[in-house]
Scaffold this motif. Structure first.
Motif, PDB file in Angstrom:
ATOM      1  N   THR A 117       0.844  -1.205   0.000  1.00 21.91           N
ATOM      2  CA  THR A 117       0.000   0.000   0.000  1.00 21.91           C
ATOM      3  C   THR A 117       0.878   1.254   0.000  1.00 21.91           C
ATOM      4  O   THR A 117       2.094   1.176   0.183  1.00 21.91           O
ATOM      5  CB  THR A 117      -0.863   0.032   1.275  1.00 21.91           C
ATOM      6  OG1 THR A 117       0.026   0.046   2.415  1.00 21.91           O
ATOM      7  CG2 THR A 117      -1.754  -1.202   1.364  1.00 21.91           C
ATOM      8  N   ASP A 118       0.237   2.418  -0.163  1.00 20.91           N
ATOM      9  CA  ASP A 118       0.984   3.680  -0.117  1.00 20.91           C
ATOM     10  C   ASP A 118       1.697   3.852   1.222  1.00 20.91           C
ATOM     11  O   ASP A 118       2.837   4.318   1.271  1.00 20.91           O
ATOM     12  CB  ASP A 118       0.031   4.872  -0.325  1.00 20.91           C
ATOM     13  CG  ASP A 118      -0.296   5.070  -1.802  1.00 20.91           C
ATOM     14  OD1 ASP A 118       0.312   4.369  -2.642  1.00 20.91           O
ATOM     15  OD2 ASP A 118      -1.167   5.900  -2.101  1.00 20.91           O
ATOM     16  N   ALA A 119       0.984   3.484   2.306  1.00 23.41           N
ATOM     17  CA  ALA A 119       1.600   3.640   3.631  1.00 23.41           C
ATOM     18  C   ALA A 119       2.859   2.783   3.730  1.00 23.41           C
ATOM     19  O   ALA A 119       3.905   3.231   4.212  1.00 23.41           O
ATOM     20  CB  ALA A 119       0.607   3.258   4.725  1.00 23.41           C
ATOM     21  N   ARG A 120       2.767   1.546   3.269  1.00 27.94           N
ATOM     22  CA  ARG A 120       3.941   0.660   3.335  1.00 27.94           C
ATOM     23  C   ARG A 120       5.067   1.151   2.436  1.00 27.94           C
ATOM     24  O   ARG A 120       6.251   0.977   2.767  1.00 27.94           O
ATOM     25  CB  ARG A 120       3.506  -0.753   2.946  1.00 27.94           C
ATOM     26  CG  ARG A 120       2.671  -1.385   4.066  1.00 27.94           C
ATOM     27  CD  ARG A 120       1.911  -2.601   3.643  1.00 27.94           C
ATOM     28  NE  ARG A 120       1.272  -3.193   4.815  1.00 27.94           N
ATOM     29  CZ  ARG A 120       0.421  -4.217   4.768  1.00 27.94           C
ATOM     30  NH1 ARG A 120       0.092  -4.751   3.615  1.00 27.94           N
ATOM     31  NH2 ARG A 120      -0.102  -4.678   5.877  1.00 27.94           N
TER      32      ARG A 120
ATOM     33  N   ALA B 190      -2.307   3.178   8.678  1.00 25.74           N
ATOM     34  CA  ALA B 190      -1.551   4.433   8.743  1.00 25.74           C
ATOM     35  C   ALA B 190      -2.404   5.634   8.312  1.00 25.74           C
ATOM     36  O   ALA B 190      -2.372   6.696   8.950  1.00 25.74           O
ATOM     37  CB  ALA B 190      -0.292   4.334   7.875  1.00 25.74           C
ATOM     38  N   ASP B 191      -3.186   5.463   7.247  1.00 29.51           N
ATOM     39  CA  ASP B 191      -3.996   6.580   6.740  1.00 29.51           C
ATOM     40  C   ASP B 191      -5.059   6.981   7.762  1.00 29.51           C
ATOM     41  O   ASP B 191      -5.310   8.169   7.998  1.00 29.51           O
ATOM     42  CB  ASP B 191      -4.679   6.197   5.423  1.00 29.51           C
ATOM     43  CG  ASP B 191      -3.654   6.024   4.309  1.00 29.51           C
ATOM     44  OD1 ASP B 191      -2.501   6.482   4.493  1.00 29.51           O
ATOM     45  OD2 ASP B 191      -3.994   5.424   3.282  1.00 29.51           O
ATOM     46  N   LEU B 192      -5.676   5.971   8.320  1.00 31.81           N
ATOM     47  CA  LEU B 192      -6.715   6.165   9.321  1.00 31.81           C
ATOM     48  C   LEU B 192      -6.180   6.942  10.538  1.00 31.81           C
ATOM     49  O   LEU B 192      -6.820   7.860  11.052  1.00 31.81           O
ATOM     50  CB  LEU B 192      -7.156   4.760   9.700  1.00 31.81           C
ATOM     51  CG  LEU B 192      -8.317   4.425  10.568  1.00 31.81           C
ATOM     52  CD1 LEU B 192      -8.771   2.995  10.262  1.00 31.81           C
ATOM     53  CD2 LEU B 192      -7.883   4.528  12.010  1.00 31.81           C
ATOM     54  N   LEU B 193      -4.970   6.603  10.966  1.00 34.25           N
ATOM     55  CA  LEU B 193      -4.349   7.303  12.098  1.00 34.25           C
ATOM     56  C   LEU B 193      -4.087   8.770  11.780  1.00 34.25           C
ATOM     57  O   LEU B 193      -4.392   9.664  12.576  1.00 34.25           O
ATOM     58  CB  LEU B 193      -2.984   6.678  12.444  1.00 34.25           C
ATOM     59  CG  LEU B 193      -2.911   5.376  13.193  1.00 34.25           C
ATOM     60  CD1 LEU B 193      -1.439   5.053  13.459  1.00 34.25           C
ATOM     61  CD2 LEU B 193      -3.680   5.443  14.502  1.00 34.25           C
ATOM     62  N   GLY B 194      -3.508   8.981  10.607  1.00 27.97           N
ATOM     63  CA  GLY B 194      -3.195  10.357  10.195  1.00 27.97           C
ATOM     64  C   GLY B 194      -4.462  11.191  10.119  1.00 27.97           C
ATOM     65  O   GLY B 194      -4.499  12.346  10.571  1.00 27.97           O
TER      66      GLY B 194
END
Lengths: 253, 253
Positions: A117-120, B190-194
């Motif tokens: 994913t983008d995050a990874r 990660a997206d959810l946290l941000g």
């Protein structure tokens, strides 16, 4: 031939609000210090800074220029509070880019774990010009840029990265140390310790008092890069303590 | 009335070769950080420096001027490697003097312990103009000079000195925190946290991944000085995680 008197130094920046808040007990300082000793490199200074770009940039720029090596730990994960790579790139004045090999490593690792994913993919970002430090523990590599080594915050992942660096950094003579202990208040033998250090060039003696089993004691750690000077200093200090009526416990208490 | 938005900061200098050599695991950073939080003061930066006068002077002068408070630990005992008082006096440009009250305290403490020797009297030396910090654990007091607090290196002695300072330092609102845990790879959310952090002004979310019991998980620590903002952020983050199919463990894993 290498200069045997040359002292190689390193600094460490521990990056993370979790250390400064008291929530997490740092383990990387002692782990990296111990590893560096074996490489013949001395850890000269440590800074713990917040997840704050300006604080990271300030400390990176001063510490990399006055030490042979600079290590950082923390802030290289996939989440929004992982800003180490961006801050170090800013400190160096270089762009951030996706490292193709890191991208391939992450793609392989996450192939059976839900995909890249983008995050990874954030974990493949490096300051331009960097090389990678192998990480056998998880998918994301550490990063080397010049004399800067960017490591994970999770101690067992850092340990794996240190393993892969073992023997690859130029260092000097390892600092040897020997410990002796004594059931004595350090204030009773302060003069004796100072005299022993002055009488043995190239040796440093540290005194570490404690209270245990209801008694006062101290361990004395002698450090030197010269094995024979170290032995002589330990022997002289032990003899002086015994002569004063304080039996010495070899290897410390 | 005090400004409720004013943030009070502290820095800490850990003085000691034994930390930099890896021999001793520091415990004062987390202890002092936790104590400062309760006083409404944030630990903003830590430096670990060697038993080296120049290193101490450099860090004292920069950190005392840019923080409300500066704490130091280590190097105030009776032996030759205890140079903190001299270095701080040099940083401040003041003389070192024997504090009469400290001398009296040490004389009392050592009356039945062999008397006040020259080495022990070293522990009564302070930078001129200093006051004392009570130490119930052993004879030697801590030292306060302006916004500088000079503490012991041995953690339980430092703890006693912190106790005697509790409630005496001006601070702001304490930073509140709440933790939730989740058996999820942080890279998945990660997206959810941000997004949760951006949606809640005045809240910071830290993400702390781990591997336990053969599984990947993470704890998320939300911090704010505003209790209601904190509750709302935790509720929103928990709802978002649950909605994504990741059950939340209250108070963390």
């Amino acid at each position: 031939m290498a200069d045997p008197t040359r002292i190689w130094t390193a600094a460490l920046i521990v990056i993370g609000d979790e250390i400064l808040s008291g929530r997490t007990q740092d383990k990387n300082v002692s782990q990296i210090a111990t590893w560096l000793n074996v490489q013949g490199i001395r850890l000269r200074e440590v800074r713990v800074v917040a997840d704050d770009s300006d604080a990271i940039i300030e400390s990176v720029n001063i510490l990399r220029s006055r030490n042979d090596y600079l290590f950082t730990t923390g802030g290289i994960g996939p989440t929004h509070d992982d800003i180490t790579v961006d801050a170090i790139a800013a400190a160096l004045g270089v762009a951030v880019e996706v490292h193709p090999q890191a991208r391939a490593m992450l793609a392989g690792y996450y192939e059976t774990r839900g995909g890249l994913t983008d995050a990874r993919l954030r974990m493949a970002r490096v300051p331009a010009g960097a090389s990678l430090i192998e990480n056998r523990m998880s998918g994301a590599p550490g990063i080397r840029h010049g004399n800067i080594f960017i490591m994970a915050g999770v101690p067992h992942i850092t340990a794996g990265m240190l393993d892969s660096l073992t023997g690859t950094l130029e260092g000097g003579l390892p600092v040897l140390s020997a410990t002796i202990g004594c059931w004595v208040a350090e204030s009773e033998i302060a003069d004796l310790l100072g005299a022993a250090e002055r009488a043995h060039d190239g040796c440093q003696i540290g005194s570490y008092p404690f209270f245990r089993e209801g008694r006062t004691g101290a361990n004395f750690v002698v450090r030197s890069t010269d094995a024979s000077a170290l032995d002589q200093c330990v022997a002289a200090l032990s003899a002086a303590l015994e002569q004063g009526g304080w039996p010495v416990v070899p290897d410390g208490i």
